[in-house]
Design a protein around this motif. Structure first.
Motif, short mmCIF file in Angstrom:
data_model
loop_
_atom_site.label_atom_id
_atom_site.label_comp_id
_atom_site.label_asym_id
_atom_site.label_seq_id
_atom_site.Cartn_x
_atom_site.Cartn_y
_atom_site.Cartn_z
N ALA A 9 0.83 -1.11 0.17
CA ALA A 9 0.01 0.09 0.14
C ALA A 9 0.82 1.28 0.08
O ALA A 9 0.59 2.32 -0.45
N ARG A 10 1.92 1.28 0.63
CA ARG A 10 2.86 2.57 0.95
C ARG A 10 3.57 2.64 -0.49
O ARG A 10 3.56 3.66 -1.06
N ALA A 11 3.68 1.71 -1.13
CA ALA A 11 4.58 1.61 -2.57
C ALA A 11 3.55 2.19 -3.44
O ALA A 11 3.76 2.71 -4.54
N ALA A 12 2.28 2.04 -3.24
CA ALA A 12 1.11 2.39 -4.35
C ALA A 12 0.59 3.85 -4.07
O ALA A 12 0.20 4.34 -4.75
N GLY A 13 1.15 4.56 -3.01
CA GLY A 13 1.01 5.89 -2.67
C GLY A 13 0.16 6.25 -1.37
O GLY A 13 0.03 7.40 -1.37
N PHE A 14 -0.01 5.02 -0.66
CA PHE A 14 -0.51 5.41 0.61
C PHE A 14 0.16 6.07 1.47
O PHE A 14 1.32 5.23 1.81
N GLU A 15 -0.10 7.27 1.93
CA GLU A 15 0.90 7.87 3.07
C GLU A 15 0.66 7.40 4.29
O GLU A 15 1.40 7.42 5.33
N ASN A 16 -0.71 6.88 4.56
CA ASN A 16 -1.12 6.24 5.83
C ASN A 16 -1.67 5.03 6.04
O ASN A 16 -2.52 4.55 5.47
N ALA A 17 -0.42 4.17 6.11
CA ALA A 17 -0.65 2.74 6.16
C ALA A 17 0.29 2.02 7.24
O ALA A 17 1.35 2.44 7.32
N GLU A 18 -0.53 1.11 8.04
CA GLU A 18 0.21 0.77 9.27
C GLU A 18 -0.31 -0.62 9.42
O GLU A 18 -1.22 -0.95 9.06
N THR A 19 0.69 -1.53 9.69
CA THR A 19 0.40 -2.76 10.48
C THR A 19 0.22 -2.71 11.85
O THR A 19 0.93 -2.21 12.60
N ILE A 20 -0.84 -3.54 12.43
CA ILE A 20 -1.25 -3.13 13.76
C ILE A 20 -1.28 -4.63 14.30
O ILE A 20 -1.88 -5.41 13.85
N GLU A 21 -0.70 -4.83 15.43
CA GLU A 21 -0.44 -6.13 16.13
C GLU A 21 -0.83 -6.08 17.62
O GLU A 21 -0.94 -7.38 18.10
N ARG A 22 -0.92 -4.84 18.14
CA ARG A 22 -1.38 -4.80 19.50
C ARG A 22 -2.32 -3.88 19.96
O ARG A 22 -2.87 -3.21 18.82
N GLU A 23 -3.12 -4.04 21.08
CA GLU A 23 -4.36 -3.40 21.16
C GLU A 23 -3.99 -1.83 21.36
O GLU A 23 -4.89 -1.10 21.23
N ARG A 24 -2.86 -1.53 21.97
CA ARG A 24 -2.44 -0.27 22.12
C ARG A 24 -2.25 0.55 20.79
O ARG A 24 -2.73 1.38 20.50
N GLU A 25 -1.72 -0.26 19.87
CA GLU A 25 -1.49 0.43 18.39
C GLU A 25 -3.02 0.50 17.88
O GLU A 25 -3.19 1.46 16.93
N LEU A 26 -3.91 -0.44 17.96
CA LEU A 26 -5.28 -0.42 17.35
C LEU A 26 -5.96 0.73 17.93
O LEU A 26 -6.48 1.88 17.28
N GLU A 27 -5.92 0.88 19.33
CA GLU A 27 -6.50 1.96 20.13
C GLU A 27 -6.11 3.42 19.46
O GLU A 27 -6.81 4.41 19.35
N GLU A 28 -4.93 3.46 19.23
CA GLU A 28 -4.23 4.75 18.81
C GLU A 28 -4.43 5.09 17.36
O GLU A 28 -4.57 6.17 16.83
#
Length: 201
Positions: free
Chosen positions: A130-149
């Motif tokens: 996704a980042r290579a396709a031009g998404f400036e906001n792309a993240e992998t989420i593995e923890r509850e804290r990351e999801l919450e944020e």
């Protein structure tokens, strides 16, 4: 997902994202678990479930986002669905709809066909694509804290946004929303257009 991290529960993750959903947020789901999980969080006329058309959920959501630029559109897909429609990420990256978010529920398996190991389980990084396709906001989420944020980013940030949420493979009770395609289409149109939905029919 990293070996040290306990995977997130997919149903709870979807429920958490939709807990803060405003009434005008439109949701599109791919077939299988994303549909079941969104329905379990609460069926509304603003949900459109793609029971078939594997690989088409993101392009469908893109069309809705372009047609309804003042409304947030969130597409929930599985990692297998996302790989089948991988070219759609390039199209989204080119069009850059500011109101579109894609949530990839990634258990690294093909749950609908027998839990075979999928591309994501063999090292393919959907977020990096996704980042290579031009998404400036792309993240992998593995923890509850990351999801919450990241919930507010999914629901409010300037898009396109992609979140790959790493989840476990534990089964959840099937939560079936309506399956009648024409009825779902009409319900979705009415939610968008009100009485004007019937003006051209």
């Amino acid at each position: 997902m990293t070996q040290q991290t306990k995977p997130l529960n997919r149903r709870l993750a979807v429920k958490r994202i939709l807990r803060d959903r405003q009434q005008d947020v439109l949701v599109v789901t791919s077939l299988g678990n994303p549909t079941f999980d969104v329905a379990a969080a609460g069926d509304t006329p603003q949900n459109f479930y793609l029971w078939g058309a594997m690989g088409g959920a993101v392009t469908f959501g893109l069309g809705v986002a372009l047609a309804q630029p003042k409304k947030r559109v969130v597409v929930f897909v599985g990692d297998g669905e996302m790989m089948m429609g991988l070219g759609s990420l390039a199209t989204v990256g080119v069009d850059k709809p500011s109101n579109l978010s894609i949530v990839v529920i990634d258990n690294e398996h093909y749950a609908e066909t027998g839990m075979q190991l999928a591309h994501a389980g063999r090292g393919v990084d959907i977020t990096a694509i996704a980042r290579a396709a031009g998404f400036e906001n792309a993240e992998t989420i593995e923890r509850e804290r990351e999801l919450e944020e990241f919930v507010d980013v999914i629901l409010k940030a300037t898009g396109p946004v992609l979140a790959t949420i790493k989840v476990g493979t534990d089964p959840e009770p099937t939560s079936l929303p309506p399956r009648d395609g024409p009825w779902l289409r009409s319900r979705f149109r009415e939610a968008l257009l009100g009485s004007a939905a019937h003006a051209s029919q």
